[in-house]
Every structure is written in C-alpha cells, then in structure tokens.
Motif scaffolding. Structure first.
Motif, PDB file in Angstrom:
ATOM      1  N   SER A   1      21.068  -4.808   0.552  1.00  0.00           N
ATOM      2  CA  SER A   1      20.449  -5.635   1.592  1.00  0.00           C
ATOM      3  C   SER A   1      21.425  -5.894   2.724  1.00  0.00           C
ATOM      4  CB  SER A   1      19.984  -6.965   0.998  1.00  0.00           C
ATOM      5  OG  SER A   1      21.103  -7.754   0.631  1.00  0.00           O
ATOM      6  N   GLU A   2      20.887  -6.197   3.899  1.00  0.00           N
ATOM      7  CA  GLU A   2      21.726  -6.432   5.071  1.00  0.00           C
ATOM      8  C   GLU A   2      22.623  -7.627   4.884  1.00  0.00           C
ATOM      9  OE1 GLU A   2      23.337  -5.278   8.550  1.00  0.00           O
ATOM     10  OE2 GLU A   2      21.761  -4.223   7.434  1.00  0.00           O
ATOM     11  N   SER A   3      22.112  -8.698   4.259  1.00  0.00           N
ATOM     12  CA  SER A   3      22.926  -9.907   4.054  1.00  0.00           C
ATOM     13  C   SER A   3      24.088  -9.633   3.105  1.00  0.00           C
ATOM     14  CB  SER A   3      22.057 -11.042   3.506  1.00  0.00           C
ATOM     15  OG  SER A   3      21.477 -10.672   2.263  1.00  0.00           O
ATOM     16  N   THR A   4      23.824  -8.851   2.039  1.00  0.00           N
ATOM     17  CA  THR A   4      24.891  -8.494   1.091  1.00  0.00           C
ATOM     18  C   THR A   4      25.923  -7.609   1.763  1.00  0.00           C
ATOM     19  OG1 THR A   4      23.337  -8.620  -0.759  1.00  0.00           O
ATOM     20  CG2 THR A   4      25.387  -7.415  -1.130  1.00  0.00           C
TER      21      THR A   4
ATOM     22  N   LYS B   1      28.229  -9.735   3.809  1.00  0.00           N
ATOM     23  CA  LYS B   1      29.203 -10.477   2.989  1.00  0.00           C
ATOM     24  C   LYS B   1      30.357  -9.579   2.566  1.00  0.00           C
ATOM     25  CE  LYS B   1      26.426 -12.171  -0.169  1.00  0.00           C
ATOM     26  NZ  LYS B   1      26.011 -12.934  -1.380  1.00  0.00           N
TER      27      LYS B   1
END
Length: 330
Positions: free
Chosen positions: A28-31, A34
């Motif tokens: 995912s983009e959020s992962t 991070k």
C-alpha cells in the motif's frame, strides 16, 4: 549497519513487507511511505547481491578469468566492470589460475549462484565447454577466443600477425624467428602465427623459423636464449609482450645491443613496453574496449536483444625503439 529486520521494526511492518518494497512488490502507498521514511532516515543500503540471488531475474554477471596477474585480463575486467555499472549490473569474478577443470567448475558454480549471464575470458574452447554452455542455458560470451556457436568478442589476431610480419619485412629483416605459444590456444597460438606466416611467405629469400614457449616471462627468457644461441636471427617476433620482455632479458644477459644486434617485437601493448629501454615495438590491443563490448553484449543477450555472434576489437601497430632497419641486398 541496519538490516531488513531493523528497517521492519522501525517502520512497524513485517520483514516480508520490507522485502517486497525493496524488490518492487505490491504494497500500500501508506506502508511504502513509512518504509521510505525509515530508509531515508537511516541511510539504509540494501544488499543488492543478496536481493539479486533471491529474485527471478538477477543483476549479477559472472566473469571467469584464467589469471588475475595479467595486464590483458585486468584491462578487460576494468572495461567489463565500468560498463556493467553503467547498465546497473554487478560483476562476480571467478579466477581459474589457468586450470581448465576449474574453468568448467566455475561455469556451473556461477550458474548455481543464479547469475544472469557469464563472460568467459577463454584460453581454449573444448567439447566440455560446449557441453557446459548447453547445460546451463544462460547467455555466455567469450572474450579472446572464437567459436562458431558461441558469442565472441575477439581481437583480429590473424590480421595483427600479418601486419607485424609486413612491418618486419619493410624494415629489411630476412633472418626471422617467431616465438609463439601452444596451438591449443587458437587466438594466440594459431591465428597470430598464421597471419605472420602469410606475410613472410609473400617474400622470397627469407629464412624463418617458428618456435614455442610458455606465457611466463621466465620460460621465455630460457627459450629466447636458446634461439639466439642456435639460430642468430636478426629479429625475434614474440607472440605476446611478456614473451618479448623475456627475449629482451635473454639478449641483455648475452651482452647484445637492442636493436643493433637483435630486433624484438611483441603483441599486446602493455604499459610497461612504453617505459622500458629500448621501448618495445608492438601491436596494441584495446583490452578495455573489448571488456566494454563484452559487457554490452551480455546484457543485450540477457534482455533477449540481438547481438552479433562475433565482435572484433580494434588494434594498432606501435613503432618504438626495439626494431632496427637492415640493408636489403639487391
């Protein structure tokens, strides 16, 4: 030094997630953000070699060399390394110490390490080599030797031999010795001698004798000394610069003046031939460019692109101080 486990802990994700990120997998983009933040903050550099071994398609090119203490080999390796880096590939070197069994073993070992392709600085190609190429079924390029069924980057040894032969005749030499190597080495032992012989055969009135020695300077000193003592040539044409250096030593030990008493030529264009006295007349091969050509070729083959079966590297005759002119009798 941070590891994948460290990056995973700092980012609060699993190690497998970090691995997928490093190998361009789907996350995912959020992962992804991070992990990127942790990588940037820590200055983490992934082990690309380990990554490559785990990937289906690696960025490692195996390179097999017969010896590491050779000027030609070192220059070819420089060319290969420079070009592979430009193409985002890495080189893995296997040294065979001029042992054919180790050469075959290295082909299989590199294949088992999942290299994308292999560049082989060959001294000879046997049926066992051809069997290995067929078995491993990954792209292979030869450097220095030629075979009809294998991609090859070669020097035009026959033309180079012809050019040095023509040069010797133009300088007026008619009592000529050629000091070559075993014909098991097709490029150096056969092709260079064939070109040289063709040039000398075109001139009547020449006395030419052909001899063999090893590649080592120490062996060449002994063999050249025997030729000087028994044949007394006006010129000694040597199949490599190292052999020529041995001939220079043999002449010096006997108190001969180079080139007045004996002229000497080589092949290779090693750096030392320019700084010794007298400087050596030689055929200069561009080993670094040959390495670059081989690197370009192997990557094209790895990516399924077209590449010619035979690529010929350029050379030039460098005239220096080791050859004297002889008066031609008419």
């Amino acid at each position: 030094m941070k590891t994948i486990a460290d990056i995973a802990n700092l980012a609060g994700v699993a190690k497998s997630t970090v691995s997928r990120y490093l190998n361009g997998g789907s996350i995912s983009e959020s992962t992804k953000m991070k992990i990127e933040r942790v990588v940037n903050n820590t200055g983490y550099v992934p082990n690309t070699f380990a990554q490559s071994l785990k990937a289906k398609k690696t960025n490692i090119i195996g390179t097999i060399v017969p010896r590491l203490d050779s000027f030609a080999s070192s220059q070819i390796l420089i060319g290969i390394d420079e070009q592979l880096r430009n193409l985002n590939y890495q080189m893995l070197i296997a040294n065979t110490a001029q042992n054919l069994d180790r050469e075959i073993e290295s082909l299989y070992n590199l294949y088992n390490q999942k290299v994308a392709g292999i560049i082989l600085l060959a001294t000879q190609i046997t049926d066992i080599h051809l069997e290995a190429f067929e078995t491993i079924k990954i792209p292979v390029i030869l450097v220095g030797q030629q075979h009809d069924n294998v991609y090859s980057v070669v020097h035009d040894n026959e033309l180079a031999g012809f050019e040095i032969g023509e040069y010797i005749l133009k300088k007026g030499h008619r009592k000529v010795a050629y000091l070559g190597v075993s014909e098991a080495d097709i490029a150096v032992g056969v092709k260079r001698k064939e070109g040289f012989r063709r040039a000398l055969n075109e001139k009547d009135g020449c006395e030419v004798r052909y001899y063999e020695t090893q590649f080592a300077i120490s062996e060449a000193v002994i063999r050249a000394g025997e030729i000087i003592d028994s044949f007394h040539p006006s010129i000694l044409a040597c199949a490599t610069d190292n052999i020529a250096l041995g001939a220079l030593k043999a002449a010096h030990v006997r108190g001969l003046n180079i080139p007045t008493d004996l002229s000497i030529t080589g092949f290779g264009g090693y750096e030392v031939t320019e700084i010794i006295h007298p400087a050596l007349t030689t055929i200069k091969f561009n080993y670094t460019n040959a390495g670059r050509d081989a690197a370009n070729g192997i990557i094209k083959l790895v990516n399924g692109e077209m590449f010619p079966m035979i690529t010929s590297s350029e050379h030039e005759l460098i005239e220096r101080e080791s050859v004297d002119s002889k008066t031609i009798e008419r």
